[in-house]
Structure formats: structure tokens, C-alpha cells
Design a protein around this motif. Sequence first.
Motif, PDB file in Angstrom:
ATOM      1  N   MET A  22       0.843  -1.199   0.000  1.00  0.00           N
ATOM      2  CA  MET A  22       0.000   0.000   0.000  1.00  0.00           C
ATOM      3  C   MET A  22       0.877   1.248   0.000  1.00  0.00           C
ATOM      4  SD  MET A  22      -2.967  -1.154   2.703  1.00  0.00           S
ATOM      5  CE  MET A  22      -3.621   0.488   2.882  1.00  0.00           C
ATOM      6  N   ALA A  23       1.934   1.232   0.820  1.00  0.00           N
ATOM      7  CA  ALA A  23       2.860   2.370   0.871  1.00  0.00           C
ATOM      8  C   ALA A  23       3.495   2.600  -0.495  1.00  0.00           C
ATOM      9  CB  ALA A  23       3.928   2.129   1.942  1.00  0.00           C
ATOM     10  N   GLN A  24       3.935   1.506  -1.139  1.00  0.00           N
ATOM     11  CA  GLN A  24       4.539   1.620  -2.473  1.00  0.00           C
ATOM     12  C   GLN A  24       3.574   2.280  -3.454  1.00  0.00           C
ATOM     13  OE1 GLN A  24       7.642   1.242  -3.228  1.00  0.00           O
ATOM     14  NE2 GLN A  24       8.190  -0.886  -3.491  1.00  0.00           N
ATOM     15  N   GLU A  31       1.576  10.424  -2.966  1.00  0.00           N
ATOM     16  CA  GLU A  31       1.105  10.609  -1.596  1.00  0.00           C
ATOM     17  C   GLU A  31       2.270  10.480  -0.617  1.00  0.00           C
ATOM     18  OE1 GLU A  31      -1.771  11.608  -0.597  1.00  0.00           O
ATOM     19  OE2 GLU A  31      -2.884  11.422  -2.475  1.00  0.00           O
ATOM     20  N   GLU A  32       2.042  10.984   0.596  1.00  0.00           N
ATOM     21  CA  GLU A  32       3.061  10.950   1.637  1.00  0.00           C
ATOM     22  C   GLU A  32       2.734   9.863   2.655  1.00  0.00           C
ATOM     23  OE1 GLU A  32       4.696  13.684   5.334  1.00  0.00           O
ATOM     24  OE2 GLU A  32       3.435  14.616   3.806  1.00  0.00           O
ATOM     25  N   ILE A  33       3.752   9.085   3.024  1.00  0.00           N
ATOM     26  CA  ILE A  33       3.627   8.091   4.090  1.00  0.00           C
ATOM     27  C   ILE A  33       4.364   8.667   5.289  1.00  0.00           C
ATOM     28  CG2 ILE A  33       4.045   5.708   4.803  1.00  0.00           C
ATOM     29  CD1 ILE A  33       2.200   6.043   2.313  1.00  0.00           C
ATOM     30  N   SER A  34       3.629   8.991   6.345  1.00  0.00           N
ATOM     31  CA  SER A  34       4.290   9.579   7.512  1.00  0.00           C
ATOM     32  C   SER A  34       4.792   8.510   8.481  1.00  0.00           C
ATOM     33  CB  SER A  34       3.370  10.561   8.217  1.00  0.00           C
ATOM     34  OG  SER A  34       2.191   9.930   8.641  1.00  0.00           O
ATOM     35  N   TYR A  35       4.183   7.317   8.433  1.00  0.00           N
ATOM     36  CA  TYR A  35       4.622   6.258   9.338  1.00  0.00           C
ATOM     37  C   TYR A  35       4.266   4.901   8.745  1.00  0.00           C
ATOM     38  CZ  TYR A  35       5.482   3.688  13.656  1.00  0.00           C
ATOM     39  OH  TYR A  35       5.977   2.821  14.595  1.00  0.00           O
ATOM     40  N   LEU A  36       5.224   3.991   8.779  1.00  0.00           N
ATOM     41  CA  LEU A  36       4.995   2.621   8.338  1.00  0.00           C
ATOM     42  C   LEU A  36       5.599   1.694   9.375  1.00  0.00           C
ATOM     43  CD1 LEU A  36       4.093   0.496   6.253  1.00  0.00           C
ATOM     44  CD2 LEU A  36       6.319   0.802   5.131  1.00  0.00           C
ATOM     45  N   ALA A  37       4.782   0.798   9.917  1.00  0.00           N
ATOM     46  CA  ALA A  37       5.265  -0.185  10.885  1.00  0.00           C
ATOM     47  C   ALA A  37       4.851  -1.574  10.421  1.00  0.00           C
ATOM     48  CB  ALA A  37       4.702   0.083  12.277  1.00  0.00           C
TER      49      ALA A  37
END
Length: 186
Positions: A22-24, A31-37
Motif C-alpha cells: 500500500m505504501a509503495q 502521496e506521503e507516508i508519515s509512518y509505516l510499521a
Amino acid sequence: IQPKGPYNLVGFCVGGLTAYEMAQQLLREGEEISYLALLDPTLPEFIERSRLQWIVESFSHRGHRIKALKYFVTRFIEALIARSKSGLQFMLGRAYKRIGTELPLDLRHVQNQGKIRQSHYGYRYQPVDLDATVFLIDMTDEEWEYSKNYWQSIFQSGTNTIRISGLSQHFEFLVEPHISAITKVI
């Protein structure tokens, strides 16, 4: 659903792979990803392991054999029930198709289950200019170094790899005290 970023994404197990993808896709859309865990995300090498290898490895940890036995017996019973239910749902879905009636919403997922599993088996993480936090179970120092280096090669803007001491089984992520410790970091 949030129409615009920045986005915060978290995924457990195969859900980690989904959060990563989804982040990719969001990044490709600008779009901006501010946090990915990622919580004990599935690694390609482990996807390819057989279930027998996984069981043998789980029983090889001294002091955890009773816990592993309880886990696998419980999983066996749950899987037996789930497969029986899925089999009935599959047959019911085929009956709906034969009579030309649209499948009810609660049966639609059954027709796609195999496709979803296959897509995970063939998936490979690709390097991305993004930072992430990756939580992992306690493991040998050799496995830790491999995992830490692997995730650093994927998340090229930085990786905070966290080894959860004392957490030896994958599904323990979802129980106390581990889940509270993880939520404090997230």
C-alpha cells in the motif's frame, strides 16, 4: 477512507506485506507516508518454507516446546473447523453460480482466497525510499543480523528494527505484555 495523505500504515504478518505494498502504491501516486510499521512481517524465504520445517523449528526451542505443542494443537483444531466451514461455503457458492444467482457478500471472499494466497507466495519486497519501523520476534543473533540487514536494504531512508525480547512465537505479538509495548512505540 482517508482521501489524501499523509498516511500511517501498520501491518502484522502478511498484513505487513500488504501495508508495504500500500505504501509503495501511495508513493507512486505522489502521496506521503508519515509512518509505516511492520509487525513480524512475512519474509519471502519463510513463505517458501514447508509447514513441516516450520513445525520442526518451533519445537527446537528449548523451554517453548509445551507452548509450541499447545499452539499447534489449537491451530490444527481451528484449521479443521475453518476448512470445513470454507468447504461448505465453497460448495454453497458453486450452487449459487449454477442457478445463476449473485453470491451473497459473506460468500464472495471464498472464491478469492486461493488467489490471495498465491499472490503472497510470489511477492518480493523491492527497495523503497521510505523509512519504517519493523518489529521482530526474539531470534538467534545470526537470524537477527540477517533480518536487520534485510530490512535496511528494503527501507533505504532508514529502518528502526526492534527485536522484542522474550517474544518467541509469532502470534504472541497480539497478547500482553507485548501488544502494549508495541503500541507505545507506534
